[in-house]
Design a protein around this motif. Structure first.
Motif, PDB file in Angstrom:
ATOM      1  N   LEU A   1      29.390  20.305  82.392  1.00  0.00           N
ATOM      2  CA  LEU A   1      29.778  21.515  83.113  1.00  0.00           C
ATOM      3  C   LEU A   1      30.205  21.218  84.543  1.00  0.00           C
ATOM      4  CD1 LEU A   1      26.945  23.764  81.695  1.00  0.00           C
ATOM      5  CD2 LEU A   1      29.390  24.106  81.296  1.00  0.00           C
ATOM      6  N   ARG A   2      29.528  20.266  85.194  1.00  0.00           N
ATOM      7  CA  ARG A   2      29.956  19.887  86.543  1.00  0.00           C
ATOM      8  C   ARG A   2      31.362  19.304  86.532  1.00  0.00           C
ATOM      9  NH1 ARG A   2      24.679  17.069  89.524  1.00  0.00           N
ATOM     10  NH2 ARG A   2      23.594  19.022  90.057  1.00  0.00           N
ATOM     11  N   ALA A   3      31.675  18.545  85.493  1.00  0.00           N
ATOM     12  CA  ALA A   3      33.020  17.962  85.379  1.00  0.00           C
ATOM     13  C   ALA A   3      34.085  19.036  85.231  1.00  0.00           C
ATOM     14  CB  ALA A   3      33.076  16.997  84.195  1.00  0.00           C
ATOM     15  N   GLU A   4      33.681  20.219  84.752  1.00  0.00           N
ATOM     16  CA  GLU A   4      34.600  21.351  84.606  1.00  0.00           C
ATOM     17  C   GLU A   4      34.658  22.213  85.861  1.00  0.00           C
ATOM     18  OE1 GLU A   4      33.727  21.733  79.795  1.00  0.00           O
ATOM     19  OE2 GLU A   4      33.084  23.321  81.157  1.00  0.00           O
ATOM     20  N   GLY A   5      33.882  21.833  86.895  1.00  0.00           N
ATOM     21  CA  GLY A   5      33.925  22.555  88.155  1.00  0.00           C
ATOM     22  C   GLY A   5      32.819  23.570  88.365  1.00  0.00           C
ATOM     23  N   HIS A   6      31.870  23.647  87.449  1.00  0.00           N
ATOM     24  CA  HIS A   6      30.768  24.600  87.597  1.00  0.00           C
ATOM     25  C   HIS A   6      29.680  24.037  88.505  1.00  0.00           C
ATOM     26  CE1 HIS A   6      32.332  27.230  84.454  1.00  0.00           C
ATOM     27  NE2 HIS A   6      32.483  26.173  83.677  1.00  0.00           N
ATOM     28  N   GLU A   7      29.023  24.925  89.224  1.00  0.00           N
ATOM     29  CA  GLU A   7      27.875  24.550  90.035  1.00  0.00           C
ATOM     30  C   GLU A   7      26.627  24.682  89.160  1.00  0.00           C
ATOM     31  OE1 GLU A   7      25.758  25.664  94.337  1.00  0.00           O
ATOM     32  OE2 GLU A   7      27.266  27.002  93.462  1.00  0.00           O
ATOM     33  N   VAL A   8      25.996  23.562  88.861  1.00  0.00           N
ATOM     34  CA  VAL A   8      24.890  23.541  87.902  1.00  0.00           C
ATOM     35  C   VAL A   8      23.724  22.735  88.466  1.00  0.00           C
ATOM     36  CG1 VAL A   8      24.189  23.048  85.522  1.00  0.00           C
ATOM     37  CG2 VAL A   8      26.593  23.536  86.033  1.00  0.00           C
ATOM     38  N   GLU A   9      22.522  23.277  88.329  1.00  0.00           N
ATOM     39  CA  GLU A   9      21.305  22.539  88.652  1.00  0.00           C
ATOM     40  C   GLU A   9      20.471  22.399  87.383  1.00  0.00           C
ATOM     41  OE1 GLU A   9      20.441  21.021  91.388  1.00  0.00           O
ATOM     42  OE2 GLU A   9      22.201  21.696  92.506  1.00  0.00           O
ATOM     43  N   ALA A  10      19.793  21.267  87.264  1.00  0.00           N
ATOM     44  CA  ALA A  10      18.916  21.013  86.128  1.00  0.00           C
ATOM     45  C   ALA A  10      17.496  20.825  86.632  1.00  0.00           C
ATOM     46  CB  ALA A  10      19.368  19.778  85.363  1.00  0.00           C
TER      47      ALA A  10
END
Length: 216
Positions: free
Chosen positions: A29-38
């Motif tokens: 998802l980060r590679a698609e430009g989304h801001e994501v935290e795990a």
């Protein structure tokens, strides 16, 4: 902001595929430009809920998907219902074993996921990833976290800006002994499946009207 959570290992396992899958989904998802935290949650009643609440308050995510292991299932399970019941068949990682106790005293009997589970099911099927809508998340720490999440999202301060739900994943095929007949899935497929659910939730404000119920 998207928040994905998985669990630490429990029950004697050395790894937990829910965390592996969440890390893979985050990178996709980060590679698609989304801001994501795990976030890796402890497999402990109470403590897991507290860690999740703190992260929601700190990050203010618009979408929260919690992920856990359902050993014995062979597909991604999009959980529909969280129930207000802790009833542990085995102790958690801190030795706690609540029996017939509420997750939230005086809380409602159940909450429904606010993810578009039917739309996500269809998207997963199109992507060739085995999936189902599940009617039970159990009564262990996974359900404890799922119920806590939905209780938090039910508050007026959070409900207007966030959606959330829970996904169960199978064993990672790489963690099983050679020749094991236990149901499993490749970690990469699990990570992509979680990413599919995230994309669907961001794109589908209203769920599809599809049959995905259960007779028993």
């Amino acid at each position: 902001m998207i928040l994905l959570t998985g669990f630490e290992p429990f029950g004697g396992d050395s790894s937990n595929p829910s965390w592996t899958a969440v890390l893979l989904a985050r990178e996709i998802l980060r590679a698609e430009g989304h801001e994501v935290e795990a976030l890796e949650l402890p497999c402990v009643f109470g403590e897991s809920a507290a860690v999740l609440r703190e992260a929601i308050g700190r990050l203010r995510p618009e979408l929260i998907i919690c992920v856990g292991l359902a050993g014995g299932r062979d597909r991604l399970s999009l959980e529909r219902v969280a129930i207000n019941c802790d009833d542990a068949r085995i102790p958690d990682n801190a030795g706690n074993r609540p029996i017939d106790e509420p997750v939230i005293p005086a809380g409602p009997a159940a909450y429904f996921s606010t993810l578009p589970v039917k739309s996500a099911l269809r998207a997963l099927q199109i992507a060739g990833i085995r999936a189902e809508v599940s009617q039970t998340a159990g009564t262990y720490v996974c359900n404890h976290v799922f119920y806590t999440l939905m209780h938090e999202l039910s508050s007026a301060a959070v409900a207007a800006q966030a959606r959330g739900g829970f996904i169960h994943v199978p064993y990672d095929e790489a963690q099983l002994p050679r020749g094991s007949a236990a149901p499993s899935m490749a970690a990469r497929d699990m990570g992509e499946g979680i990413a599919v659910v995230v994309r669907t939730a961001l794109d589908a404000p209203v769920d599809a009207k599809l049959s995905a119920g259960a007779i028993h």
